[in-house]
Design an enzyme around this catalytic site. Structure first.
Site, PDB file in Angstrom:
ATOM      1  N   PHE A 144       0.820  -1.216   0.000  1.00  0.00           N
ATOM      2  CA  PHE A 144       0.000   0.000   0.000  1.00  0.00           C
ATOM      3  C   PHE A 144       0.851   1.262   0.000  1.00  0.00           C
ATOM      4  CE2 PHE A 144      -0.012   2.359   4.013  1.00  0.00           C
ATOM      5  CZ  PHE A 144       0.729   1.529   4.831  1.00  0.00           C
ATOM      6  N   LYS A 145       2.132   1.143   0.324  1.00  0.00           N
ATOM      7  CA  LYS A 145       3.002   2.319   0.352  1.00  0.00           C
ATOM      8  C   LYS A 145       3.011   3.052  -1.001  1.00  0.00           C
ATOM      9  CE  LYS A 145       4.845   1.474   4.538  1.00  0.00           C
ATOM     10  NZ  LYS A 145       4.283   0.179   4.945  1.00  0.00           N
ATOM     11  N   ASP A 146       2.796   2.307  -2.089  1.00  0.00           N
ATOM     12  CA  ASP A 146       2.763   2.947  -3.413  1.00  0.00           C
ATOM     13  C   ASP A 146       1.667   4.012  -3.512  1.00  0.00           C
ATOM     14  OD1 ASP A 146       4.834   1.407  -4.575  1.00  0.00           O
ATOM     15  OD2 ASP A 146       3.431  -0.197  -5.090  1.00  0.00           O
ATOM     16  N   MET A 176       3.392   7.013  -2.067  1.00  0.00           N
ATOM     17  CA  MET A 176       4.732   7.308  -2.567  1.00  0.00           C
ATOM     18  C   MET A 176       4.711   7.734  -4.034  1.00  0.00           C
ATOM     19  SD  MET A 176       7.022   7.327  -0.410  1.00  0.00           S
ATOM     20  CE  MET A 176       7.181   6.063   0.816  1.00  0.00           C
TER      21      MET A 176
END
Ligand code: PLP
Length: 467
Positions: free
Chosen positions: A113-115, A118
């Protein structure tokens, strides 16, 4: 919109300033001076928008120092079906008739989920640095997924270098390859001989040295960056709008948590008026947050007590975003926030804890390795879903907190392919690796192993800063 420090001792700043700064100069975290309110009419209008349009609407409420048209274009270029696999960007999948749902947040390039944040951050950085004619050296620490999401989002972005610290030998082979496999001279992988929190402390030491920070244009991408949190607020709205409720009726979210960044975005969405019933914080055996929500005591553990688990992205001893929630809980009493976070532990009063649960909707739970494996087997047997061990931590806890008639959305924080060994252990087979990942695994690793020594980190940055 002005941004204020949780500790109340920093001058108010604008969005693009805190975008490039990270920690506030007084050691606190930036928060907007107020939360713009969203009513039923707004939700009705937003229900018809694409994800990128929704993102633009929400970003525009908090960002007034980037022209609307530019913000709109940045959002449109970030949240595309090509990058995130579908027009929905974060599709919500009901799990049979259980009332549980999975919101897929891991469809981006690094399968976590960091995408979601980011990818936007990379574009915001490039945009703002270009406008100012400046460079930025991103220094960050990762327990696995932040690092790769940041490096993939920032590689090839003009004016940006990345110095990413990770706990040596503690990430999955895929997580390592997603960072160390990148062949870009502006990406520096530093594997610290220690646990995540030691790496995080090194970053904090460098970022807390104002002279060094200014001299070397140090910026942050870890979850203390407000822009990241803001990008994450969007998918709570997107999840809510897909949950097939009459607008105005509540849903709950369960969030696999580590640094409290993801669920803090849920808290912000709730403060804006999104009808969220419960925000359930799911931890693993590193249960500093679960302990707080159960007992009212926030007790940071020493790094030596951080356990290595099968959900490594949640292996933290202190939750760096937690101060933001406490600041809201204490109605932005900066002196009190500073006092609490100066101590190794603190305990809130029963009255304060009643507000945590009732006014702010927080609940929590933890899982063991065996319970995560059981949740993975359950999802496979019931719904033919292969979930990763972090999402499994969420599913396990969500089942304990689900209430009749209120949809419970479990945030899928990573794809199973990232954690093949644990999937193999639970289900007896490994999920297939996407071809892009296979290529990274085959690439020569670019990484330097260093001891947990701040002086060495400084020297390395000085030697590679092109300012
Ligand atoms: C980062 C991460 C988490 C923890 O999120 P926080 O924002 O730190 O609470 C959970 N699961 C996965 C897969 C992650 O990458």
């Amino acid at each position: 919109m002005n941004y204020l420090s949780t500790r109340g001792q920093a001058a108010p700043q604008r969005f693009t300033d805190i975008l490039l700064e990270g920690l506030a100069p007084d050691g606190g975290l930036f928060l907007p001076e107020r939360y713009p309110q969203v009513d039923a009419g707004t939700l009705t209008r937003w229900a018809r928008l694409s994800y990128a349009e929704l993102a633009h609407e929400i970003l525009a409420l908090y960002i007034d120092d980037i022209p609307h048209a530019d913000l709109c274009e940045l959002a449109a270029r970030t949240y595309t079906a090509e990058v995130f696999g579908s027009a929905a960007i974060t599709p919500v999948l009901p799990l049979g008739r259980s009332g549980l749902m999975l919101q897929r947040l891991s469809e981006g390039p690094t399968l976590a989920f960091k995408d979601m944040a980011m990818q936007l951050l990379g574009r915001l950085f490039e945009y703002e640095l270009g406008r100012r004619g400046q460079r930025l050296n991103i220094v960050g620490a990762t327990s696995g997924d932040t690092g790769s999401a940041a490096e993939v989002a920032l590689q090839g972005k003009r004016g940006v270098q990345v110095f990413m610290l990770s706990p040596h030998g503690r990430m999955s082979p895929v997580q390592q390859a997603q960072m160390y496999g990148l062949q870009d001279a502006h990406i520096h992988n530093l594997a610290v001989q220690g646990v995540f929190d030691e790496a995080q402390d090194m970053v904090k030491a460098v970022a807390g040295d104002l002279a060094f920070k200014r001299a070397h244009a140090i910026g942050a991408v870890n979850s203390i960056n407000w822009a990241r949190l803001l990008a994450q607020v969007v998918y709570y709205f997107a999840g809510y709008l897909q949950a097939e409720r009459k607008l105005g009726e509540p849903v709950s979210f369960t969030v696999p948590s580590g640094n409290f960044g993801n669920v803090c975005a849920g808290h912000v969405a709730r403060m804006m008026g999104l009808p969220i019933d419960q925000l359930v914080v799911a931890t693993n055996e590193n249960d500093v947050l679960d302990e707080f929500f159960r007992t009212g005591t926030y007790r940071v553990r020493p790094a030596s007590q951080t356990l290595e688990t099968s959900s490594p992205s949640m292996d933290i001893a202190k939750a760096s975003n937690f101060e933001r929630f406490i600041a809201d809980l204490l109605e932005r009493d900066g002196a009190q926030v500073a006092r609490l976070f100066a101590a190794p532990e603190f305990t809130l009063t029963p009255d304060q804890m009643a507000r945590v649960h009732q006014r702010h909707g927080f609940a929590s739970g933890r899982s063991t390795h065996a319970e995560r494996l059981a949740a993975m087997r359950w999802a496979w047997a019931e719904w033919q879903e292969v979930i990763d061990p972090h999402t499994a931590a969420g599913l396990h806890v969500a089942a304990q907190h689900a209430r009749d008639g209120v949809p419970m959305i479990v945030l899928e924080t990573a794809k199973a392919a990232k954690f093949g060994a644990t999937v193999q252990e639970a289900l007896g087979f490994e999920p297939p690796l996407p071809p892009a990942l296979q290529a990274l695994l085959a690439a020569p690793p670019r990484v330097q192993v260093i001891p947990p020594d701040v002086a060495l980190l400084r020297q390395y940055i000085e030697a590679h800063d092109h300012g």
